[in-house]
Motif scaffolding. Structure first.
Motif, PDB file in Angstrom:
ATOM      1  N   SER A 203       0.817  -1.215   0.000  1.00 22.27           N
ATOM      2  CA  SER A 203       0.000   0.000   0.000  1.00 22.27           C
ATOM      3  C   SER A 203       0.850   1.263   0.000  1.00 22.27           C
ATOM      4  CB  SER A 203      -0.892   0.021   1.248  1.00 22.27           C
ATOM      5  OG  SER A 203      -1.805  -1.040   1.249  1.00 22.27           O
ATOM      6  N   HIS A 204       0.237   2.344  -0.464  1.00 21.27           N
ATOM      7  CA  HIS A 204       0.779   3.704  -0.288  1.00 21.27           C
ATOM      8  C   HIS A 204       2.233   3.805  -0.742  1.00 21.27           C
ATOM      9  CE1 HIS A 204      -2.278   3.231   3.124  1.00 21.27           C
ATOM     10  NE2 HIS A 204      -2.853   4.017   2.224  1.00 21.27           N
ATOM     11  N   ALA A 205       2.489   3.297  -1.959  1.00 18.61           N
ATOM     12  CA  ALA A 205       3.824   3.367  -2.568  1.00 18.61           C
ATOM     13  C   ALA A 205       4.898   2.694  -1.721  1.00 18.61           C
ATOM     14  CB  ALA A 205       4.214   4.814  -2.882  1.00 18.61           C
ATOM     15  N   GLY A 206       4.478   1.730  -0.897  1.00 22.07           N
ATOM     16  CA  GLY A 206       5.442   1.010  -0.076  1.00 22.07           C
ATOM     17  C   GLY A 206       5.883   1.736   1.163  1.00 22.07           C
ATOM     18  N   GLY A 207       5.108   2.730   1.605  1.00 25.44           N
ATOM     19  CA  GLY A 207       5.544   3.497   2.762  1.00 25.44           C
ATOM     20  C   GLY A 207       6.829   4.235   2.434  1.00 25.44           C
ATOM     21  N   PHE A 208       7.870   4.050   3.249  1.00 22.42           N
ATOM     22  CA  PHE A 208       9.139   4.670   2.885  1.00 22.42           C
ATOM     23  C   PHE A 208      10.177   3.636   2.464  1.00 22.42           C
ATOM     24  CE2 PHE A 208      11.120   3.889   7.053  1.00 22.42           C
ATOM     25  CZ  PHE A 208      10.076   4.012   7.955  1.00 22.42           C
ATOM     26  N   VAL A 209       9.700   2.475   1.961  1.00 26.57           N
ATOM     27  CA  VAL A 209      10.626   1.480   1.404  1.00 26.57           C
ATOM     28  C   VAL A 209      11.469   2.076   0.275  1.00 26.57           C
ATOM     29  CG1 VAL A 209      10.769  -0.656   0.062  1.00 26.57           C
ATOM     30  CG2 VAL A 209       9.387  -0.585   2.131  1.00 26.57           C
ATOM     31  N   PRO A 210      10.888   2.725  -0.740  1.00 31.06           N
ATOM     32  CA  PRO A 210      11.735   3.241  -1.821  1.00 31.06           C
ATOM     33  C   PRO A 210      12.783   4.239  -1.333  1.00 31.06           C
ATOM     34  CG  PRO A 210       9.448   3.166  -2.531  1.00 31.06           C
ATOM     35  CD  PRO A 210       9.446   2.908  -1.052  1.00 31.06           C
ATOM     36  N   TYR A 241       4.859  -5.180  -5.779  1.00 37.22           N
ATOM     37  CA  TYR A 241       4.110  -4.162  -6.510  1.00 37.22           C
ATOM     38  C   TYR A 241       3.790  -3.039  -5.518  1.00 37.22           C
ATOM     39  CZ  TYR A 241       3.402  -7.488 -10.323  1.00 37.22           C
ATOM     40  OH  TYR A 241       3.592  -8.368 -11.357  1.00 37.22           O
ATOM     41  N   PHE A 242       3.542  -1.847  -6.041  1.00 30.90           N
ATOM     42  CA  PHE A 242       3.336  -0.662  -5.210  1.00 30.90           C
ATOM     43  C   PHE A 242       2.119   0.094  -5.737  1.00 30.90           C
ATOM     44  CE2 PHE A 242       7.763  -1.785  -5.439  1.00 30.90           C
ATOM     45  CZ  PHE A 242       8.221  -1.703  -4.137  1.00 30.90           C
ATOM     46  N   ASP A 243       1.183   0.440  -4.853  1.00 33.52           N
ATOM     47  CA  ASP A 243       0.045   1.231  -5.330  1.00 33.52           C
ATOM     48  C   ASP A 243       0.255   2.711  -5.032  1.00 33.52           C
ATOM     49  OD1 ASP A 243      -1.434   2.254  -2.948  1.00 33.52           O
ATOM     50  OD2 ASP A 243      -1.904   0.154  -2.527  1.00 33.52           O
ATOM     51  N   THR A 244      -0.520   3.545  -5.716  1.00 32.76           N
ATOM     52  CA  THR A 244      -0.335   4.995  -5.660  1.00 32.76           C
ATOM     53  C   THR A 244      -1.230   5.684  -4.641  1.00 32.76           C
ATOM     54  OG1 THR A 244      -1.998   5.533  -7.339  1.00 32.76           O
ATOM     55  CG2 THR A 244       0.230   4.977  -8.121  1.00 32.76           C
ATOM     56  N   ALA A 245      -1.999   4.932  -3.854  1.00 31.64           N
ATOM     57  CA  ALA A 245      -2.992   5.550  -2.978  1.00 31.64           C
ATOM     58  C   ALA A 245      -2.352   6.585  -2.054  1.00 31.64           C
ATOM     59  CB  ALA A 245      -3.700   4.480  -2.153  1.00 31.64           C
ATOM     60  N   LEU A 246      -2.837   7.816  -2.106  1.00 30.42           N
ATOM     61  CA  LEU A 246      -2.372   8.937  -1.282  1.00 30.42           C
ATOM     62  C   LEU A 246      -0.868   9.144  -1.402  1.00 30.42           C
ATOM     63  CD1 LEU A 246      -4.486   8.370   1.972  1.00 30.42           C
ATOM     64  CD2 LEU A 246      -5.091   9.655  -0.081  1.00 30.42           C
ATOM     65  N   SER A 247      -0.291   8.788  -2.536  1.00 26.92           N
ATOM     66  CA  SER A 247       1.168   8.780  -2.670  1.00 26.92           C
ATOM     67  C   SER A 247       1.660   9.324  -4.001  1.00 26.92           C
ATOM     68  CB  SER A 247       1.690   7.340  -2.498  1.00 26.92           C
ATOM     69  OG  SER A 247       1.298   6.800  -1.263  1.00 26.92           O
ATOM     70  N   SER A 248       0.804   9.979  -4.760  1.00 26.59           N
ATOM     71  CA  SER A 248       1.268  10.547  -6.023  1.00 26.59           C
ATOM     72  C   SER A 248       1.835  11.940  -5.778  1.00 26.59           C
ATOM     73  CB  SER A 248       0.128  10.567  -7.045  1.00 26.59           C
ATOM     74  OG  SER A 248      -1.024  11.179  -6.513  1.00 26.59           O
ATOM     75  N   GLY A 249       2.266  12.585  -6.850  1.00 26.52           N
ATOM     76  CA  GLY A 249       2.906  13.885  -6.727  1.00 26.52           C
ATOM     77  C   GLY A 249       4.413  13.775  -6.859  1.00 26.52           C
ATOM     78  N   ALA A 250       5.052  14.912  -7.047  1.00 25.12           N
ATOM     79  CA  ALA A 250       6.477  14.939  -7.381  1.00 25.12           C
ATOM     80  C   ALA A 250       7.357  14.401  -6.256  1.00 25.12           C
ATOM     81  CB  ALA A 250       6.893  16.372  -7.723  1.00 25.12           C
ATOM     82  N   PHE A 251       7.016  14.664  -5.006  1.00 25.60           N
ATOM     83  CA  PHE A 251       7.896  14.257  -3.902  1.00 25.60           C
ATOM     84  C   PHE A 251       7.997  12.739  -3.824  1.00 25.60           C
ATOM     85  CE2 PHE A 251       6.140  18.265  -1.662  1.00 25.60           C
ATOM     86  CZ  PHE A 251       6.979  19.072  -2.414  1.00 25.60           C
TER      87      PHE A 251
END
Length: 313
Positions: A203-210, A241-251
């Motif tokens: 979820s949520h682009a993997g938290g702060f995994v990336p 896999y990573f979803d974009t929920a509440l996690s899009s945008g440039a940052f």
């Protein structure tokens, strides 16, 4: 997007019988209010945001607050209710089925029933159940069964066993933390190497995994030189896999697209727990402020999901 093309892998339902019973079964320890929800409101949100299909899941705290057989019965009731929505609108809805963890025996049985009898699109798990994370050996039978089914596994954060910060509901900051904690725990404990046929979505682009991946893999290799190499650990972190929920945008996307292969990024809205205006805003950021090419945008919004959900092709 002006037409309904997106496949939303991170979106929730609130079965009325579950929502009504939740306060008597521990409530939601994250401090987030259970939203009003209906299939009709969900379809309206989908149409507004160009979403073709929403793969529905029950979010945290799932059915953890129920005990014994009641927990199994509530999971089954949720799954059959969701399957009914899918049967009515198979083009618009999908089903990530709920399992009654931490009841391992019950979870294994429900995986078989949901995938074989209800033809669910996958299984939803929480990052932790009563403080036990998914890399723990006690969940090996669950992973064995998911792997044998080649299941799509959507992992949603649960509330960690720590108090929420005053004025900061858990989903705002604790959920990305728990996604990260669980993903690292799973990789360190070999879940992704032992069960490679389970396709796992964070979820949520993997938290702060990336953002912190190099810290996780280089530090582990340093204190365990006889274990997996940093390159091997990094490959396993990138296998999610990573979803974009509440996690899009440039940052967020500067880190996510540098870390993850773009073919492993999937659209997510987090509706209805993200209110419609908030979910729509993040969708607009995905379309206009995330630095994506037209090809990447099409892949993230739809085509990356097709191999996971071929019936939606």
């Amino acid at each position: 997007m002006t037409t309904n093309e997106r496949i939303d892998v991170h979106t929730h339902l609130v079965p009325p019988f579950w929502g009504d019973a939740l306060p008597e079964h521990g409530g939601d320890p994250s401090g987030w209010k259970t939203p009003d929800w209906s299939p009709e409101a969900h379809l309206n949100f989908m149409d507004t945001n160009g979403i073709a299909t929403s793969v529905l899941s029950l979010t945290a705290p799932s059915v953890v607050g129920w005990d014994g057989r009641e927990r199994r019965e509530m999971a089954r009731r949720v799954n059959e209710y969701t399957a009914g929505l899918v049967s009515e609108r198979p083009d618009r809805f999908g089903n990530f089925a709920t399992v009654p963890l931490p009841d391992v025996e019950g979870a294994v049985a429900e995986i078989d029933y949901a995938l074989d009898e209800l033809h669910a699109d996958g299984i939803v798990l929480l990052t932790n159940y009563e403080g036990v994370y998914l890399g723990d050996d006690r969940y090996t039978p669950v992973w064995e069964r998911l792997n044998s089914h080649r299941a799509v596994v959507f992992i949603h954060p649960g509330h960690p066993l720590l108090p929420t910060l005053s004025g900061v509901p858990g989903p705002i900051v604790d959920y990305p933390f728990d996604t990260t904690r669980n993903a690292v725990h799973m990789v360190y404990n070999g879940i992704t190497t032992r069960f490679p046929d389970a396709r796992i979505i964070l979820s949520h682009a993997g938290g702060f995994v990336p953002y912190a991946a190099l810290r996780f893999v280089l530090a582990r290799a340093a204190f365990d030189p006889d274990g997996p190499t940093s390159d091997e650990l990094l490959a396993q972190l990138r296998s999610f896999y990573f979803d974009t929920a509440l996690s899009s945008g440039a940052f967020a996307f500067a880190s996510l697209t540098e870390f993850a292969d773009s073919s492993r990024i999937l659209f997510g809205s987090d509706f209805p727990y993200a209110p419609p205006a908030l979910g729509t805003h993040f969708t607009e950021l995905l379309d206009s402020k995330s630095g994506l090419t037209a090809e990447q945008s099409t892949a993230i919004n739809r085509t990356n999901a097709i191999p996971l959900f071929p019936r939606l092709s």
